[in-house]
Design a protein around this motif. Sequence first.
Motif, short mmCIF file in Angstrom:
data_model
loop_
_atom_site.label_atom_id
_atom_site.label_comp_id
_atom_site.label_asym_id
_atom_site.label_seq_id
_atom_site.Cartn_x
_atom_site.Cartn_y
_atom_site.Cartn_z
N THR A 198 -9.90 50.16 -30.35
CA THR A 198 -10.28 49.85 -31.72
C THR A 198 -10.68 48.37 -31.77
O THR A 198 -9.88 47.50 -31.45
N VAL A 199 -11.91 48.12 -32.19
CA VAL A 199 -12.42 46.75 -32.19
C VAL A 199 -11.75 45.96 -33.31
O VAL A 199 -11.61 46.45 -34.43
N ASP A 200 -11.31 44.77 -32.99
CA ASP A 200 -10.64 43.92 -33.98
C ASP A 200 -11.69 43.13 -34.76
O ASP A 200 -12.11 42.04 -34.36
N THR A 201 -12.09 43.70 -35.88
CA THR A 201 -13.20 43.11 -36.64
C THR A 201 -12.78 41.88 -37.45
O THR A 201 -13.61 41.26 -38.10
N ARG A 202 -11.49 41.54 -37.38
CA ARG A 202 -11.07 40.29 -38.05
C ARG A 202 -11.43 39.08 -37.20
O ARG A 202 -11.46 37.95 -37.69
N ARG A 203 -11.68 39.29 -35.93
CA ARG A 203 -11.95 38.19 -35.00
C ARG A 203 -13.35 37.64 -35.18
O ARG A 203 -14.33 38.40 -35.15
N ALA A 204 -13.45 36.34 -35.29
CA ALA A 204 -14.77 35.70 -35.42
C ALA A 204 -15.67 36.06 -34.24
O ALA A 204 -16.87 36.30 -34.41
N ILE A 205 -15.08 36.13 -33.06
CA ILE A 205 -15.87 36.41 -31.85
C ILE A 205 -16.58 37.77 -31.97
O ILE A 205 -17.64 37.98 -31.40
N VAL A 206 -15.97 38.67 -32.75
CA VAL A 206 -16.58 39.99 -32.99
C VAL A 206 -17.53 39.92 -34.18
O VAL A 206 -18.67 40.38 -34.13
N LYS A 207 -17.06 39.33 -35.28
CA LYS A 207 -17.80 39.34 -36.55
C LYS A 207 -19.18 38.70 -36.45
O LYS A 207 -20.12 39.14 -37.10
N VAL A 208 -19.27 37.62 -35.69
CA VAL A 208 -20.56 36.91 -35.59
C VAL A 208 -21.68 37.87 -35.19
O VAL A 208 -22.80 37.77 -35.65
N GLY A 209 -21.35 38.85 -34.35
CA GLY A 209 -22.36 39.76 -33.81
C GLY A 209 -22.81 40.86 -34.76
O GLY A 209 -23.70 41.64 -34.42
#
Length: 325
Positions: A198-209
Amino acid sequence: MVPFHILGSYVSPRSRTAWKASTTARHAEIQYNTKYLRTHNDRIILENTSLLAEAPRIHITETGNKTETKRLPIALIIGVKKGGTRAVLEYLRLHPDIVAPGPEPHFFDTHYTKGFEWYRNLMPETEEGQLTIEKTPSYFVTKGIPQKVYEMSKKTKLIVVLRDPVMRAISDYAQIAARNPEVKPFSEIVFENYDSYTVDTRRAIVKVGVYALHLTRWLEYFTLNQIHIVNGENLIRDPASELRDLQTFIGVKPHITGEHFTFNITKGFPCYRRNTSQQSWHCLSDDKGRPHPNVSSLVRSKLANFYRPFNHRLYLMTGKHFDWT
Ligand SMILES: Nc1ncnc2c1ncn2[C@@H]1O[C@H](COP(=O)(O)OS(=O)(=O)O)[C@@H](OP(=O)(O)O)[C@H]1O
């Protein structure tokens, strides 16, 4: 609970009443096909709208005047972080009619309260006919910035360098790991639950994309033809072709050509020269083009699965296709 997910169709009163149609055929098609994205309480919401964003009426005129030699930027490289923004800035600075500060000003996200005069003073001197630009990649993803940029000038041209979001995240991680060797493994950061991926969408490293989400915020204030997307992969393969389109977009005469670039096999990236009659090539610093950590193909594909619908949304919004996994 996954705090960041698609809720379904939603049409806001604002989109019904305040957004207006654009006139070009390209826009008409985009209007018809596009579902805009927005967030509410950290959830991504798809908004069905047949209308493009109308810029708000608030407008503050630019503070620069003709007698002053330092000018506010007419174009901003707004992102994305690790997309290739430094390369784009340095390439554009090869143009005699373009000037830019080297460091990132971070005016709209960090120093906004210092005012436009402070910002203008950061800019290099311009001669008549020269244009000022700057790059700060955090602008693209920071809430509230589109309105602030609009208030500086509703004519501001926006440049976004996009790269496969999976590779962007790995590049971001490589930077974090270079600064902090104790950092957790990549997979432990991007997945909330490693067993179920499950992708952790709270993480900036994920959200930026989640590019479509951020672009939607900019489209509330600017039209698509004010936003130029640079293909970050093609920028490495064929910088001259990306620069040709960029020069047209910015509105300067074509000056930067293939003769300004060479592919440096040792570095694995293009390097460039200011003067095509000289052989002194410059490459970006070693923190650009860092070796990436090993990330398994399984982890990459799980992350690619997460980004795929958002990438597709981006293709619909922009009419541009990228060969991302
Ligand atoms: N000519 C050239 N030389 C070196 N690197 C190049 C070049 N062109 C594009 N790139 C890609 O730029 C990536 C770094 O992106 P940014 O400059 O946007 O990074 S930053 O957000 O400003 O930190 C960088 O990412 P990494 O390879 O992950 O380091 C490169 O892939």
